[in-house]
Design a protein around this motif. Structure first.
Motif, PDB file in Angstrom:
ATOM      1  N   LEU A  83       4.038  -2.427  25.792  1.00  0.00           N
ATOM      2  CA  LEU A  83       5.893  -1.667  25.865  1.00  0.00           C
ATOM      3  C   LEU A  83       5.596  -1.641  27.298  1.00  0.00           C
ATOM      4  O   LEU A  83       6.846  -1.763  27.655  1.00  0.00           O
ATOM      5  CB  LEU A  83       5.873  -0.135  25.415  1.00  0.00           C
ATOM      6  CG  LEU A  83       5.683  -0.123  23.712  1.00  0.00           C
ATOM      7  CD1 LEU A  83       6.136   1.118  23.336  1.00  0.00           C
ATOM      8  CD2 LEU A  83       6.965  -1.126  23.096  1.00  0.00           C
ATOM      9  N   SER A  84       4.649  -1.663  28.203  1.00  0.00           N
ATOM     10  CA  SER A  84       5.131  -1.795  29.450  1.00  0.00           C
ATOM     11  C   SER A  84       4.002  -1.723  29.949  1.00  0.00           C
ATOM     12  O   SER A  84       3.102  -1.265  29.987  1.00  0.00           O
ATOM     13  CB  SER A  84       5.658  -0.155  30.468  1.00  0.00           C
ATOM     14  OG  SER A  84       5.483   0.201  31.200  1.00  0.00           O
ATOM     15  N   PHE A  85       3.469  -2.506  31.473  1.00  0.00           N
ATOM     16  CA  PHE A  85       2.161  -3.530  31.470  1.00  0.00           C
ATOM     17  C   PHE A  85       2.009  -2.686  33.487  1.00  0.00           C
ATOM     18  O   PHE A  85       0.775  -1.863  33.453  1.00  0.00           O
ATOM     19  CB  PHE A  85       2.477  -4.775  31.739  1.00  0.00           C
ATOM     20  CG  PHE A  85       2.564  -5.383  30.451  1.00  0.00           C
ATOM     21  CD1 PHE A  85       1.803  -4.858  29.524  1.00  0.00           C
ATOM     22  CD2 PHE A  85       3.513  -6.470  30.493  1.00  0.00           C
ATOM     23  CE1 PHE A  85       2.280  -5.247  28.194  1.00  0.00           C
ATOM     24  CE2 PHE A  85       3.295  -7.176  29.313  1.00  0.00           C
ATOM     25  CZ  PHE A  85       3.409  -6.600  28.033  1.00  0.00           C
ATOM     26  N   GLY A  86       3.201  -2.279  34.410  1.00  0.00           N
ATOM     27  CA  GLY A  86       2.872  -2.030  34.984  1.00  0.00           C
ATOM     28  C   GLY A  86       2.747  -3.287  36.083  1.00  0.00           C
ATOM     29  O   GLY A  86       1.954  -2.428  37.819  1.00  0.00           O
ATOM     30  N   THR A  87       2.366  -3.830  35.595  1.00  0.00           N
ATOM     31  CA  THR A  87       2.145  -5.179  36.420  1.00  0.00           C
ATOM     32  C   THR A  87       3.278  -6.457  36.473  1.00  0.00           C
ATOM     33  O   THR A  87       3.986  -5.704  35.213  1.00  0.00           O
ATOM     34  CB  THR A  87       0.882  -5.875  35.571  1.00  0.00           C
ATOM     35  OG1 THR A  87       0.966  -6.477  34.325  1.00  0.00           O
ATOM     36  CG2 THR A  87      -0.779  -5.176  35.811  1.00  0.00           C
ATOM     37  N   PRO A  88       3.575  -7.424  37.124  1.00  0.00           N
ATOM     38  CA  PRO A  88       4.283  -8.377  36.752  1.00  0.00           C
ATOM     39  C   PRO A  88       3.955  -9.175  35.459  1.00  0.00           C
ATOM     40  O   PRO A  88       2.898  -8.843  35.253  1.00  0.00           O
ATOM     41  CB  PRO A  88       3.749  -9.369  38.169  1.00  0.00           C
ATOM     42  CG  PRO A  88       3.434  -8.615  38.876  1.00  0.00           C
ATOM     43  CD  PRO A  88       2.704  -7.597  38.636  1.00  0.00           C
ATOM     44  N   CYS A  89       5.633  -9.062  35.424  1.00  0.00           N
ATOM     45  CA  CYS A  89       5.486  -9.979  34.082  1.00  0.00           C
ATOM     46  C   CYS A  89       6.183 -11.604  33.468  1.00  0.00           C
ATOM     47  O   CYS A  89       6.658 -11.423  34.469  1.00  0.00           O
ATOM     48  CB  CYS A  89       5.048  -9.429  32.888  1.00  0.00           C
ATOM     49  SG  CYS A  89       7.059  -8.580  31.933  1.00  0.00           S
ATOM     50  N   ALA A  90       5.401 -12.295  33.352  1.00  0.00           N
ATOM     51  CA  ALA A  90       6.681 -13.866  32.968  1.00  0.00           C
ATOM     52  C   ALA A  90       7.559 -13.407  33.388  1.00  0.00           C
ATOM     53  O   ALA A  90       8.682 -14.024  33.319  1.00  0.00           O
ATOM     54  CB  ALA A  90       5.860 -14.926  31.749  1.00  0.00           C
ATOM     55  N   ALA A  91       8.318 -12.647  31.903  1.00  0.00           N
ATOM     56  CA  ALA A  91       9.283 -12.716  31.476  1.00  0.00           C
ATOM     57  C   ALA A  91      10.391 -11.684  32.833  1.00  0.00           C
ATOM     58  O   ALA A  91      11.942 -12.643  33.008  1.00  0.00           O
ATOM     59  CB  ALA A  91       9.696 -11.286  29.987  1.00  0.00           C
ATOM     60  N   GLU A  92      10.220 -11.277  33.647  1.00  0.00           N
ATOM     61  CA  GLU A  92      10.580 -10.842  34.772  1.00  0.00           C
ATOM     62  C   GLU A  92      10.613 -12.278  35.583  1.00  0.00           C
ATOM     63  O   GLU A  92      12.551 -12.183  35.639  1.00  0.00           O
ATOM     64  CB  GLU A  92      10.232  -9.900  36.117  1.00  0.00           C
ATOM     65  CG  GLU A  92       9.544  -8.551  35.391  1.00  0.00           C
ATOM     66  CD  GLU A  92       8.945  -8.324  36.054  1.00  0.00           C
ATOM     67  OE1 GLU A  92       8.720  -7.591  36.889  1.00  0.00           O
ATOM     68  OE2 GLU A  92       7.574  -7.735  35.834  1.00  0.00           O
ATOM     69  N   VAL A  93       9.994 -13.102  36.243  1.00  0.00           N
ATOM     70  CA  VAL A  93      10.225 -14.281  36.345  1.00  0.00           C
ATOM     71  C   VAL A  93      11.085 -15.264  35.942  1.00  0.00           C
ATOM     72  O   VAL A  93      12.161 -15.735  36.312  1.00  0.00           O
ATOM     73  CB  VAL A  93       9.169 -15.261  36.901  1.00  0.00           C
ATOM     74  CG1 VAL A  93       9.156 -16.273  36.953  1.00  0.00           C
ATOM     75  CG2 VAL A  93       7.901 -14.390  37.200  1.00  0.00           C
ATOM     76  N   THR A  94      10.983 -15.128  34.061  1.00  0.00           N
ATOM     77  CA  THR A  94      12.141 -15.996  33.565  1.00  0.00           C
ATOM     78  C   THR A  94      13.539 -15.456  34.001  1.00  0.00           C
ATOM     79  O   THR A  94      14.762 -15.965  34.325  1.00  0.00           O
ATOM     80  CB  THR A  94      12.135 -16.117  32.263  1.00  0.00           C
ATOM     81  OG1 THR A  94      10.311 -16.400  32.362  1.00  0.00           O
ATOM     82  CG2 THR A  94      12.530 -16.880  31.371  1.00  0.00           C
ATOM     83  N   MET A  95      13.540 -14.147  34.261  1.00  0.00           N
ATOM     84  CA  MET A  95      15.144 -13.045  34.141  1.00  0.00           C
ATOM     85  C   MET A  95      15.423 -13.660  35.163  1.00  0.00           C
ATOM     86  O   MET A  95      16.962 -13.767  35.039  1.00  0.00           O
ATOM     87  CB  MET A  95      15.117 -12.195  33.893  1.00  0.00           C
ATOM     88  CG  MET A  95      16.057 -11.103  34.274  1.00  0.00           C
ATOM     89  SD  MET A  95      17.444 -11.681  32.382  1.00  0.00           S
ATOM     90  CE  MET A  95      16.828 -10.394  31.646  1.00  0.00           C
ATOM     91  N   ALA A  96      15.042 -13.455  36.134  1.00  0.00           N
ATOM     92  CA  ALA A  96      15.578 -13.957  37.748  1.00  0.00           C
ATOM     93  C   ALA A  96      15.954 -15.048  38.275  1.00  0.00           C
ATOM     94  O   ALA A  96      16.814 -15.431  37.936  1.00  0.00           O
ATOM     95  CB  ALA A  96      13.980 -13.479  38.923  1.00  0.00           C
ATOM     96  N   GLU A  97      15.019 -16.936  36.891  1.00  0.00           N
ATOM     97  CA  GLU A  97      15.864 -17.536  37.368  1.00  0.00           C
ATOM     98  C   GLU A  97      16.921 -17.360  36.433  1.00  0.00           C
ATOM     99  O   GLU A  97      17.775 -18.754  36.896  1.00  0.00           O
ATOM    100  CB  GLU A  97      14.491 -18.766  36.328  1.00  0.00           C
ATOM    101  CG  GLU A  97      13.305 -18.804  37.593  1.00  0.00           C
ATOM    102  CD  GLU A  97      11.890 -19.675  36.798  1.00  0.00           C
ATOM    103  OE1 GLU A  97      11.218 -19.903  37.474  1.00  0.00           O
ATOM    104  OE2 GLU A  97      12.049 -19.889  35.584  1.00  0.00           O
ATOM    105  N   THR A  98      16.503 -17.186  35.141  1.00  0.00           N
ATOM    106  CA  THR A  98      18.454 -17.020  34.364  1.00  0.00           C
ATOM    107  C   THR A  98      18.888 -17.004  35.406  1.00  0.00           C
ATOM    108  O   THR A  98      20.321 -16.962  35.051  1.00  0.00           O
ATOM    109  CB  THR A  98      18.032 -16.817  32.651  1.00  0.00           C
ATOM    110  OG1 THR A  98      16.539 -17.625  32.907  1.00  0.00           O
ATOM    111  CG2 THR A  98      19.105 -16.351  31.601  1.00  0.00           C
ATOM    112  N   ILE A  99      19.302 -15.299  35.482  1.00  0.00           N
ATOM    113  CA  ILE A  99      20.113 -15.053  36.721  1.00  0.00           C
ATOM    114  C   ILE A  99      20.409 -16.100  37.541  1.00  0.00           C
ATOM    115  O   ILE A  99      22.007 -15.613  37.560  1.00  0.00           O
ATOM    116  CB  ILE A  99      20.176 -13.612  37.016  1.00  0.00           C
ATOM    117  CG1 ILE A  99      19.555 -12.200  35.952  1.00  0.00           C
ATOM    118  CG2 ILE A  99      21.276 -12.458  37.711  1.00  0.00           C
ATOM    119  CD1 ILE A  99      19.283 -11.095  36.072  1.00  0.00           C
TER     120      ILE A  99
END
Ligand code: PLP
Length: 427
Positions: A83-99
């Motif tokens: 549910l939550s990692f507290g570390t970076p995760c791949a989906a954040e990078v994909t989200m930034a690229e998508t936006i």
């Protein structure tokens, strides 16, 4: 079976107004709110099993309809990994690229957990980057409940007659300068007097918290010019307009590029998400690259990113927004015809997937026109529609939201309900 009334009775001694966000309490339209059990497509079902055609869409996120299978399945897949990692995760990078791909002015961005967080962070950045203190906002615009914004605010604040909230320190309110929306001369005069003290100007590029009021031709361009001239940061609050009035938001629709933008609602697909971002030279001043601090334990949460990415994939479909606007046109044109038939003073606005219904003459371009509308007529219309299974936002100061799940049959049914509700009003 639990009833709406019983739940509301239990809720009121426990939560202010029985709710976790003020407008939900129905104070401005009277009566009691319903409690939703389940949502699917264009519909909500309350705990008593009554179905509503919903034009609120969870106040914005449900642009592809409630509980869309792609979003739900993306969440289900993400949940399996934690549910939550507290570390970076791949989906954040994909989200930034998508936006960034959808909104090119977002050269760099930071995910947060709500629209309020996004706007608060954006003005901190504007202040930190310019070394100035004052912020300009517009009467009737709402940017969340940060202290700086609860000065002549829209949405619930306006609905409840406390556009400037007690609890906002005077020292903070004094730093917020307000302007009338769609009045470029007033903006020019303000900048002429205070330009050197203004850190940033924040605006809903289509106002959606004083009903729905689009910018007049040349207005956003004029504000862009003023901010550039005076070295102020232009912030478009696209929490509502983002991915809704066009795939690239209002900045794409009107061709005006802000320095910073804030987003929310759609990018979370229903999960609590916001984002702010824009010019690289500004965003690099945010910690840890720069000295301006902003953080969040749950920011970039993997489940929220999965929901948002699935939603953005849906709204990127070619023709998504044209189809949304066609549906909106069917609704608002139909409503106008009915109002004319019943001799009711009425006007509408439509911008992409957001619309406004005004019980008063149009075109409505100014805040004073919005507040001069017949609020009592709206209340009666709201309840007439609710009785007939159509849920409009429970305030005359909220925009309506169309989703891609609303079918022609849903809109026809909505118009049939409106015909009866307006007949009652006219009687
Ligand atoms: N900005 C705008 C334009 C909004 O409409 C809203 C909420 O309705 C916000 C900011 C605040 O977002 P949140 O309620 O997620 O804090």
């Amino acid at each position: 079976m639990t009833s709406n009334h019983e739940l509301f009775q239990r809720a009121q001694p426990l939560m202010p107004g029985g709710v976790n966000s003020p407008v939900r309490a129905f104070n401005s339209v009277g009566g009691e709110p319903f409690f939703t059990q389940r949502a699917e497509g264009a519909y909500l079902w309350d705990v008593e099993g009554k179905r509503y055609i919903d034009y609120v869409g969870s106040w914005g996120p449900m642009i592809a309809g409630h509980n869309h299978p792609n979003v739900r399945e993306a969440v289900e897949r993400a949940v399996r990994d934690g549910l939550s990692f507290g570390t970076p995760c791949a989906a954040e990078v994909t989200m930034a690229e998508t936006i960034r791909a959808m909104v090119p002015s977002m050269e760099m961005l930071r995910m947060v957990n709500s629209g309020t967080e996004a706007t608060m962070s954006a003005i901190r950045l504007a202040r930190g980057a310019t070394g100035r203190g004052k912020i300009v906002k517009f009467e009737g615009c709402y940017h969340g409940h940060g202290d700086s914004f609860l000065v002549k605010a829209g949405s619930g604040a306006l609905t409840f007659g406390v556009p400037t909230s007690p609890g906002v320190p005077k020292a903070s309110a004094d730093l917020t300068l307000t302007l009338p929306y769609n009045d470029l001369d007033a903006a020019k005069a303000l900048f002429a007097e205070h330009g050197a003290e203004i850190a940033g100007l924040i605006i809903e590029p289509v106002a959606g918290n004083m009903n729905c009021v689009p910018p007049e031709t040349g207005y956003l361009e004029g504000l862009r010019e003023l901010c550039t001239q005076h070295g102020a940061v232009l912030i478009f609050d696209e929490v509502m307009t983002g991915f809704r009035v066009a795939a690239g938001g209002a900045q794409a629709r009107y061709g005006v590029t802000p320095d910073l933008s804030t987003f929310g609602k759609v990018i979370g697909g229903g999960m609590p998400v916001g984002a702010y971002g824009g010019k690289r030279e500004l965003m690099q001043q945010i910690a840890p690259t720069g000295p301006i601090y902003q953080a969040g334990t749950l920011s970039g949460n993997p489940v929220a990113m999965a929901a948002g990415l699935a939603m953005l994939e849906l709204v990127r479909e070619p023709d998504f927004h044209r189809a949304l606007e066609d549906r909106g046109a069917m609704l608002v044109n139909g409503m106008q015809q009915l109002a004319d038939k019943h001799g009711i003073s009425f006007s509408t606005h439509l911008v992409g997937g957001m619309f406004g219904l005004f019980f008063g003459p149009g075109p409505v371009t100014r805040f004073e026109q919005v507040t001069a509308c017949d609020i009592e007529a709206f209340k009666r219309f709201f309840h007439g529609m609710l009785e007939r299974g159509v849920y409009l936002a429970p305030s005359a100061f909220e925009a309506g939201f169309m989703s891609s799940a609303h079918s022609h049959a849903d809109i026809e049914q909505t118009l049939a309900a409106a015909d009866e509700a307006m007949a009652e009003l006219a009687a």
